[in-house]
Design a protein around this motif. Sequence first.
Motif, short mmCIF file in Angstrom:
data_model
loop_
_atom_site.label_atom_id
_atom_site.label_comp_id
_atom_site.label_asym_id
_atom_site.label_seq_id
_atom_site.Cartn_x
_atom_site.Cartn_y
_atom_site.Cartn_z
N ILE A 1 0.56 -1.69 -0.14
CA ILE A 1 0.06 0.13 -0.06
C ILE A 1 0.98 1.39 -0.54
O ILE A 1 0.16 2.09 -0.88
CB ILE A 1 -0.93 -0.10 1.80
CG1 ILE A 1 -1.98 -0.97 0.97
CG2 ILE A 1 -1.53 1.31 0.76
CD1 ILE A 1 -2.57 -1.68 2.47
N PRO A 2 2.29 1.56 1.03
CA PRO A 2 2.67 2.33 0.79
C PRO A 2 3.74 2.77 -1.12
O PRO A 2 3.87 3.90 -0.61
CB PRO A 2 3.49 2.24 2.15
CG PRO A 2 3.43 1.79 2.70
CD PRO A 2 2.49 0.52 2.03
N ASN B 1 1.84 8.09 -7.18
CA ASN B 1 1.23 9.95 -7.56
C ASN B 1 1.22 10.75 -6.25
O ASN B 1 0.26 10.78 -5.69
CB ASN B 1 0.13 9.70 -8.34
CG ASN B 1 -0.54 11.20 -9.25
OD1 ASN B 1 0.01 12.67 -8.44
ND2 ASN B 1 -0.73 11.86 -9.88
N TYR B 2 2.23 11.52 -6.04
CA TYR B 2 2.12 11.79 -5.12
C TYR B 2 1.55 12.79 -4.94
O TYR B 2 0.75 13.64 -3.77
CB TYR B 2 3.84 12.61 -4.48
CG TYR B 2 3.70 13.56 -5.80
CD1 TYR B 2 3.56 14.93 -6.16
CD2 TYR B 2 5.42 13.03 -7.17
CE1 TYR B 2 4.39 14.85 -7.04
CE2 TYR B 2 5.52 13.25 -7.74
CZ TYR B 2 5.63 14.91 -8.52
OH TYR B 2 5.48 15.56 -9.36
N ASN B 3 0.78 14.06 -5.25
CA ASN B 3 -0.71 15.08 -5.79
C ASN B 3 -1.61 14.05 -5.51
O ASN B 3 -2.80 14.55 -5.05
CB ASN B 3 -0.67 14.94 -6.93
CG ASN B 3 0.56 16.03 -7.25
OD1 ASN B 3 0.83 17.15 -6.59
ND2 ASN B 3 0.97 16.14 -8.70
N SER B 4 -2.13 12.95 -5.82
CA SER B 4 -3.15 12.20 -5.34
C SER B 4 -3.47 10.66 -4.91
O SER B 4 -3.93 9.64 -5.74
CB SER B 4 -4.27 12.16 -6.58
OG SER B 4 -3.58 11.58 -7.41
N ALA B 5 -2.20 10.50 -3.90
CA ALA B 5 -2.42 9.08 -4.00
C ALA B 5 -3.04 8.33 -2.92
O ALA B 5 -3.23 6.99 -3.53
CB ALA B 5 -0.66 9.50 -2.39
N ILE B 6 -4.29 9.08 -2.45
CA ILE B 6 -5.18 8.09 -2.12
C ILE B 6 -5.86 7.68 -2.75
O ILE B 6 -6.52 6.24 -3.19
CB ILE B 6 -6.38 9.14 -1.41
CG1 ILE B 6 -5.65 9.86 0.39
CG2 ILE B 6 -7.26 8.67 -0.78
CD1 ILE B 6 -6.61 10.99 1.00
N ALA C 1 -4.20 6.31 -5.90
CA ALA C 1 -3.99 4.79 -6.11
C ALA C 1 -4.02 3.86 -4.68
O ALA C 1 -4.04 2.86 -4.78
CB ALA C 1 -2.38 5.50 -6.10
N ASN C 2 -4.12 4.16 -3.52
CA ASN C 2 -4.22 3.35 -2.06
C ASN C 2 -5.19 2.74 -2.54
O ASN C 2 -5.95 1.32 -2.76
CB ASN C 2 -4.72 3.62 -1.01
CG ASN C 2 -3.31 4.41 -0.67
OD1 ASN C 2 -3.29 5.65 0.34
ND2 ASN C 2 -1.88 4.60 -1.18
N ASN D 1 -0.79 6.77 2.65
CA ASN D 1 -1.07 5.75 3.30
C ASN D 1 -2.50 5.40 4.07
O ASN D 1 -2.30 4.91 4.72
CB ASN D 1 0.05 5.18 3.99
CG ASN D 1 -0.21 3.69 4.58
OD1 ASN D 1 -0.66 2.97 4.31
ND2 ASN D 1 1.42 3.51 5.51
N TYR D 2 -3.50 5.60 3.32
CA TYR D 2 -4.73 5.85 4.48
C TYR D 2 -5.54 5.15 3.82
O TYR D 2 -6.71 4.40 4.55
CB TYR D 2 -5.92 7.47 4.30
CG TYR D 2 -6.85 7.30 4.13
CD1 TYR D 2 -6.72 7.44 6.21
CD2 TYR D 2 -7.81 7.80 3.98
CE1 TYR D 2 -8.29 7.63 6.24
CE2 TYR D 2 -9.58 7.90 4.58
CZ TYR D 2 -9.78 8.10 6.02
OH TYR D 2 -10.80 8.72 6.13
#
Length: 407
Positions: free
Chosen positions: A74-75, A81-86, A88-89, A166-167
């Motif tokens: 997950i991490p 994409n560090y701008n919209s990580a959630i 991708a999670n 990492n949500y």
Amino acid sequence: MAEPVKKARTEGKGGLHTDIQKLNMGPSHPATHGTVKFTVELDGETIQAMDVAVGYLHRGFEKECESGTYYQAIPYTDRLNYNSAILANLGYCMAVEKLLEIEIPDRGEWARVLAGELSRVGDHLTRLGAACLELAAMTPFLYGIEARELIWDLQEMLCGARVTSNYVRIGGLQRNIPDGFEDRCEESLKRVDELLVDFDKIVTANRIFVDRFRGTGVLSREDCVAYSVTGPLLRAAGIPYDLRKAEPYSKYDEIDFDIPVGTTGDNYDRFLVVQEELMQSIRIIRQCLPVLRKTKGQPVDIQDPHIRWPGKNRVYGRMEELIQQFKGVTEGIKVPAGEAYVAVESANGELGFYIVSDGSGKPYKVRCRPPSFVNTQPLSRMLVGGLLADIIPTFDMVNMIGGECDR
């Protein structure tokens, strides 16, 4: 360094001529995000040919995911994409949940939608602000960044992190929605609305900005389909395809929102489409808040310690949960053998995860369908015939993120 090609490109009547020059651009930051190199052949300032090389990151995302347990991957998705990580999670966890054949509680789904749309807003604000900065427009960039900070404050309130969040968890979320979040969210969105009004006034009425964007980086509907382009680039060309509508997941089939589309598929259309998508995401968030208030106290996770690890309060007080936590961390959750593909609508388009399980605690195969990689393919087609000065603004509106392009 520019290298003049020996063969002359054109011969003027007065004896004047120009040589084709080969220019190497990048990899440098921020112009090419530090991970992309352009090899451009120029006739004066007109682009005659262009080659795009994206392979300057070398993280090995997919193999990293296959080297650890399902939770440990997950991490890694955060860094796509560090701008919209959630977002991708969410795509990754939904693919694992499809193999497990589980459904998370309603409150968890609504919380995922809210968190995902906050993430999308942050991504779009970064793209729009940076697009202005590429043209040396500092003021609208600051408006966009102030709005993004408010959104990241909300993400921090949700999960303790602002960028790599990492949500989302397999079977739920890292934690439930904290007390007071709904009120804080409404207050922040009011300020974001004010900033977006100022942003729009200073940009879309600016003759220099419009002239630099309108008619540049054009990609037709037919080329978008041929190159499998998705996201705002596709919708700017006039095709209203959005996975949240075409193949609704989570709670999107219960939410009212519109899909903005353009007509010409140029950079200005893309800018306007992304700007309107920002407003639609805020509209979605506001529809989530009353539901979250109504379901306060309900769980966001499935109640299965074999899949969703027990909370610390239970682990420290019950032997069964302690044993399950230990086995889950050391061995990983056991996912039934099989394969699954799940795609979500990320800020750049279709973000898909194909996962193969052999029944163990580690994924046998992880494959990511990254929109940045696909959408960067037709970049040379968008720019050949244009000017050297069009490259960076067009590249910015493609919104290529190196983590997604990494193969």
